[in-house]
Enzyme design. Sequence first.
Site, PDB file in Angstrom:
ATOM      1  N   GLN A 261       0.850  -1.194   0.000  1.00  0.00           N
ATOM      2  CA  GLN A 261       0.000   0.000   0.000  1.00  0.00           C
ATOM      3  C   GLN A 261       0.878   1.234   0.000  1.00  0.00           C
ATOM      4  O   GLN A 261       1.852   1.321   0.751  1.00  0.00           O
ATOM      5  CB  GLN A 261      -0.908   0.001   1.235  1.00  0.00           C
ATOM      6  CG  GLN A 261      -1.815   1.226   1.326  1.00  0.00           C
ATOM      7  CD  GLN A 261      -2.803   1.119   2.469  1.00  0.00           C
ATOM      8  OE1 GLN A 261      -3.527   0.149   2.584  1.00  0.00           O
ATOM      9  NE2 GLN A 261      -2.829   2.118   3.315  1.00  0.00           N
ATOM     10  N   GLY A 262       0.548   2.181  -0.874  1.00  0.00           N
ATOM     11  CA  GLY A 262       1.290   3.429  -0.953  1.00  0.00           C
ATOM     12  C   GLY A 262       0.400   4.625  -0.717  1.00  0.00           C
ATOM     13  O   GLY A 262      -0.739   4.502  -0.248  1.00  0.00           O
ATOM     14  N   VAL A 263       0.907   5.783  -1.054  1.00  0.00           N
ATOM     15  CA  VAL A 263       0.146   7.014  -0.849  1.00  0.00           C
ATOM     16  C   VAL A 263      -1.039   7.084  -1.804  1.00  0.00           C
ATOM     17  O   VAL A 263      -2.120   7.546  -1.438  1.00  0.00           O
ATOM     18  CB  VAL A 263       1.063   8.236  -1.043  1.00  0.00           C
ATOM     19  CG1 VAL A 263       0.278   9.534  -0.898  1.00  0.00           C
ATOM     20  CG2 VAL A 263       2.211   8.205  -0.059  1.00  0.00           C
ATOM     21  N   VAL A 267      -1.981  -2.304  -3.726  1.00  0.00           N
ATOM     22  CA  VAL A 267      -1.717  -3.218  -4.835  1.00  0.00           C
ATOM     23  C   VAL A 267      -1.980  -4.637  -4.366  1.00  0.00           C
ATOM     24  O   VAL A 267      -1.572  -5.030  -3.273  1.00  0.00           O
ATOM     25  CB  VAL A 267      -0.260  -3.077  -5.340  1.00  0.00           C
ATOM     26  CG1 VAL A 267      -0.028  -3.948  -6.562  1.00  0.00           C
ATOM     27  CG2 VAL A 267       0.052  -1.622  -5.666  1.00  0.00           C
ATOM     28  N   ASP A 381      10.765   8.913  -8.282  1.00  0.00           N
ATOM     29  CA  ASP A 381      10.589   8.161  -7.030  1.00  0.00           C
ATOM     30  C   ASP A 381      11.284   6.802  -7.121  1.00  0.00           C
ATOM     31  O   ASP A 381      10.715   5.762  -6.762  1.00  0.00           O
ATOM     32  CB  ASP A 381       9.101   7.970  -6.729  1.00  0.00           C
ATOM     33  CG  ASP A 381       8.868   7.594  -5.267  1.00  0.00           C
ATOM     34  OD1 ASP A 381       9.791   7.763  -4.456  1.00  0.00           O
ATOM     35  OD2 ASP A 381       7.763   7.121  -4.941  1.00  0.00           O
TER      36      ASP A 381
END
Length: 577
Positions: A261-263, A267, A381
């Site tokens: 999990q990201g900002v 996924v 990134d």
Amino acid sequence: MTDAYTRYSQSKSLKYQKERDIVMKSKSRRSKYSDQKYHHVESKTPPLPAKSTSSLEELLKKRESLKQELKKIVKDPDTAPNIDYNKKRRHSKEDYAYEIMISKKRQVHNETRSNKISKTRKSNHESSPELEHIQPESEDEETIIQQRRQQRKQLLEKFNVLNEKSNESTEDDNKASNSEAENTTDIKNTQDNQIISKQVTDMFSEKDEFESNGATKNATHNEDETNLNLTDNWDDADGYFNIRIGDTINNRYTIKSILGQGVFANVVRAQDNMEGNDYVAIKIVRNNDLMYKTSLKEIEILKQIREADPDNKYHCVQFLGHFMHKNHLCLLLESLHMDLRGVIKKYGKHHGINMKALMSYSRQLLLALRLLKKLGIIHADIKPDNILVNEKKNLLKLCDFGSAGKSDDNEPTPYLVSRFYRAPEIILGVPYKHGVDVWSAACTIYEMATGKILFTGSSNNKMLKCFMDLKGRFSSKLVKRGKFKDQHFNYNNNFLLHKKDEFTGREKVVEMSNISISRDLLQELKKCNKSIYMNEERKITQLKDLLDKMTMLDSSQRAQVNDCLKHPFILEELDKC
């Protein structure tokens, strides 16, 4: 003389007689008043025992027998002797009036009691006024409590009857409620029924038991369906999709595991139920307008990469498509085994991965950067978390283009790229281009070689100090170009270090005019590779030279991607022992 004397004596005797009569009348009045006031109060003190010749032993026996009788009365109150109140003497009319006056005073003091209690009390006084001075108030209260219990039972019986009727036929209740609304003349009679119906309705029941005002059954059925749809909340408080293993997305993909999990999104790994049960990665974007627009931008970049690399050779994750699911934009990507950070933790913790894998991974990462530069795209990134590896650990691919953008469309922002992999020009506010990806790639290569992070500053200010510990002072020319230079340097180009005071704990600024290099990159690389072979020492020296060129503080002097791919560390193969 005699006649006068006799008349005088007679008048005097009459006067004396009148005074005597007055005194006697007053005495009789006093005795009558005392009788009226205290005649009903019985003396609680027992009379003095008569003189008897009984012995002490007989008195003790009587005392014990009395105690036993009292115990029996306490255990079985029904066996207690009944008092015949009819044997009590009747009171006079004056006593009855006096008792009525006392009862009225009691009613004034007991204003808080209900009308029902006062009515019962009046009825008790009127029916048996003689017993008021004998029966205590507790008996009146007991009778009142019994009456309340009976009333409560009656109300409960009414409620049960109404519940049964409402469960049997709800249509009759609706008709009755409508008829009550129409008949405005019988308001007083319907108030009690309305109160009872309000108490009967259950606010926690699944069915709506409130007044429908002539609404049809179909309307209520539709409202129930909408309420059920509202309960299907697929998002959490932050707008992320609530993932459950085993659920099917888009009627095709079954979720097998959660990858991260990201900002911008979380996924998952899913199985395609239509094309050979192959595994795919689905990036489920947060239900947010900003995230949605950013993800649309990411889709455009992924489409450009797919068009430029149709054969999937340049180590960027392959984009397969996108769709909407439960108001979430979903990106369909190829599935890989694990990210590079997991590989470093598993195979290279504290000492780095082996030299052969390091060379291969570095080359593949630089090839991905060359493709992005050709398309004019800055990833912005790059870090081990955004680099994926296949199951055989021989293939590396760059992923997560959520922060990516065009090189000619960027504005200085001090928080672009994750902090440990952030280039100096971003922190200072100098216009940036593809050099920021080269800097991040150098930090990632160092982490693969050593298992440690190259720069570990807790803030942008501390990151600049870490840069200077390895690379020396910033040039005045570079500092002057920075938009945010005043946060970190003064007018003399002296660095302003922000740190906490050891005693007060408050943040203070320390001016540093002389900053010397305190780190040796070659020694750090050798220290993490103690058990290297003779043929690997030369590669470590080459890696140190490559990292020096990729981490130049001035991006104009930093090595370009094509130069890095031509470096001996990338081109020359590892000599066999």
